[in-house]
Design an enzyme around this catalytic site. Structure first.
Site, short mmCIF file in Angstrom:
data_model
loop_
_atom_site.label_atom_id
_atom_site.label_comp_id
_atom_site.label_asym_id
_atom_site.label_seq_id
_atom_site.Cartn_x
_atom_site.Cartn_y
_atom_site.Cartn_z
N SER A 185 0.85 -1.19 0.00
CA SER A 185 0.00 0.00 0.00
C SER A 185 0.89 1.25 0.00
O SER A 185 2.11 1.15 0.20
CB SER A 185 -0.87 0.01 1.25
OG SER A 185 -0.05 0.20 2.40
N HIS A 244 -13.05 -2.68 4.36
CA HIS A 244 -11.70 -2.89 4.89
C HIS A 244 -11.73 -2.93 6.42
O HIS A 244 -12.64 -2.37 7.04
CB HIS A 244 -10.77 -1.77 4.43
CG HIS A 244 -10.49 -1.80 2.97
ND1 HIS A 244 -11.11 -0.98 2.07
CD2 HIS A 244 -9.66 -2.58 2.24
CE1 HIS A 244 -10.67 -1.24 0.85
NE2 HIS A 244 -9.78 -2.21 0.93
N ARG A 254 14.22 -11.52 17.56
CA ARG A 254 14.02 -12.73 16.74
C ARG A 254 13.09 -13.71 17.43
O ARG A 254 12.26 -14.34 16.79
CB ARG A 254 15.37 -13.40 16.44
CG ARG A 254 16.26 -12.52 15.55
CD ARG A 254 17.67 -13.02 15.54
NE ARG A 254 18.27 -13.00 16.89
CZ ARG A 254 19.55 -13.26 17.15
NH1 ARG A 254 20.37 -13.55 16.16
NH2 ARG A 254 20.01 -13.21 18.38
N SER A 314 -10.88 -10.10 4.55
CA SER A 314 -10.38 -10.86 5.71
C SER A 314 -11.50 -11.57 6.46
O SER A 314 -12.62 -11.07 6.56
CB SER A 314 -9.65 -9.92 6.68
OG SER A 314 -8.30 -9.77 6.29
N ASP A 362 -0.97 -1.61 -4.00
CA ASP A 362 -2.35 -1.72 -3.51
C ASP A 362 -2.91 -0.31 -3.26
O ASP A 362 -2.25 0.51 -2.60
CB ASP A 362 -2.33 -2.54 -2.21
CG ASP A 362 -3.72 -2.82 -1.66
OD1 ASP A 362 -4.65 -2.98 -2.46
OD2 ASP A 362 -3.86 -2.90 -0.42
N HIS A 363 -4.09 -0.04 -3.76
CA HIS A 363 -4.75 1.26 -3.55
C HIS A 363 -3.85 2.46 -3.89
O HIS A 363 -3.77 3.41 -3.10
CB HIS A 363 -5.25 1.41 -2.11
CG HIS A 363 -6.40 0.50 -1.80
ND1 HIS A 363 -7.68 0.72 -2.27
CD2 HIS A 363 -6.46 -0.65 -1.09
CE1 HIS A 363 -8.48 -0.25 -1.84
NE2 HIS A 363 -7.76 -1.10 -1.15
N ASP A 378 -5.34 -8.29 4.50
CA ASP A 378 -4.36 -7.58 5.32
C ASP A 378 -4.71 -7.73 6.80
O ASP A 378 -3.89 -8.13 7.62
CB ASP A 378 -4.33 -6.09 4.92
CG ASP A 378 -3.21 -5.34 5.61
OD1 ASP A 378 -2.42 -5.96 6.34
OD2 ASP A 378 -3.11 -4.11 5.45
N GLY A 384 -11.17 -6.10 1.09
CA GLY A 384 -11.83 -6.16 2.39
C GLY A 384 -12.34 -7.55 2.70
O GLY A 384 -13.42 -7.73 3.27
#
Ligand code: G3H
Ligand code: 13P
Ligand code: ZN
Length: 303
Positions: free
Chosen positions: A49, A176, A276, A209, A80-81, A251, A207
């Site tokens: 994005s 979204h 880590r 997810s 994206d977008h 996302d 959108g």
């Protein structure tokens, strides 16, 4: 080598599956998505994005995607977008292989004009362009639009004819972010079918997810305050793919997995401050989420 949006989506359209497009912002997210794509033998779209490009920088993100592209599955690096035309031009120059121009907030003719401009630039490099018609609701860092305006099928035909886009993002009820529905979580599959019939080209679901409740519960157990989030149910995504969606954007689910895993680790191991050790479980959980979504999209084994 990175492959173009045009190519990766043409095959998906022909064989009736969707390619997962996952937003990457750093190395661990990119590795999680790629590990899942490789384990599922699936083509994949890594998308950045404007916020990601600002956060991590074009050069780092490009280097991550180049490394990802060496891993034996088809990889497309996609904006994206994109709304900033200068940024889009710069990404095309740097070697992005797909561009979304998002003119959905503009009047129709202005959206056509800008999208056409981007298609002109992209076609010189043979890469693909995704346009958007209708408004997908929700709010991210760089996109704010509270209202969903469903895509009009005739306007979609006119838009594609006038712009020459390779893929079209349509609004069929998704938003979204993590709070998608106030009523039932159902998509307008009838509208999708009508648009697919008229266009017979790659269509994109933003959108999308799932906001799995087990992830929300896990994050909440370790202190997240998320209220009552709600995603697109898996059966609705599967139905959308069956009826002509060929690119599904995700996302929010990555953000939730990252958040839940990091919270769990630091809560359980307060003495450990090695980045880590903190980030490895987040990478693993994101991989698990992506693997599930790839299976849902029907792209396993399509590499
Ligand atoms: O749909 C947009 C993505 O979720 C990206 O969000 O602009 O905060 O990077 P972002
Ligand atoms: P979600 O917020 O549902 O993950 O959608 C992401 C998206 O559409 C990116 O373009
Ligand atoms: Zn989107």
């Amino acid at each position: 080598m990175l492959i173009t949006l045009k190519k990766i989506l043409a095959k998906a359209n022909k064989e009736n599956y969707a390619v997962g497009a996952f937003n990457i912002n750093n190395m661990e997210i990119c590795q999680a998505v790629m590990n899942a794509a490789v384990s599922q033998k699936s083509p994949i779209i890594l998308q950045t994005s404007q916020g990601a490009l600002e956060y991590a920088g074009k050069d780092y993100l490009k280097a991550l995607a180049e490394t990802a592209a060496d891993q034996k599955v088809p990889v497309c690096l996609h904006v994206d977008h994109g709304r900033d035309l200068d940024l889009i031009k710069a990404c095309i120059k740097k070697g992005w292989t797909g561009i979304m121009y998002d003119g959905s907030h503009l009047p129709f003719e202005q959206n056509v004009k800008n999208t056409k401009k981007v298609v002109g630039w992209a076609s010189k490099k043979g890469i693909g362009v995704e346009g958007e018609l209708g408004t997908i609701g929700g709010a991210e860092e760089k996109i704010v639009s509270r209202q969903i305006i469903y895509t009009d099928p005739d306007a979609a035909v006119e838009f594609v004819d006038k712009t020459g886009v390779d893929a079209l993002a349509i609004a069929i009820g998704t938003s979204h972010g993590a709070y998608k529905f106030s009523g039932s979580g159902r998509l307008d599959i009838h509208l999708l079918k009508t648009i697919k019939q008229k266009l017979n080209m790659p269509l994109v679901l933003h959108g999308a997810s799932g906001v799995p409740s087990w992830l929300v519960t896990l994050a909440a157990r370790y202190g997240a305050h998320l209220g009552k989030p709600e995603g697109v149910p898996d059966d609705q995504v599967a139905l959308a793919v069956k009826n002509g969606i060929n690119k599904v954007n995700t996302d929010t689910d990555l953000r939730l997995a990252f958040d839940a895993a990091v919270r769990k680790f630091v809560a359980e191991k307060p003495e450990d401050f090695d980045p880590r050790h903190i980030l490895a479980p987040a990478r693993e959980l994101m991989q698990q989420v992506v693997e599930h979504r790839i299976q849902l999209f029907g792209s396993s084994g399509k590499a």
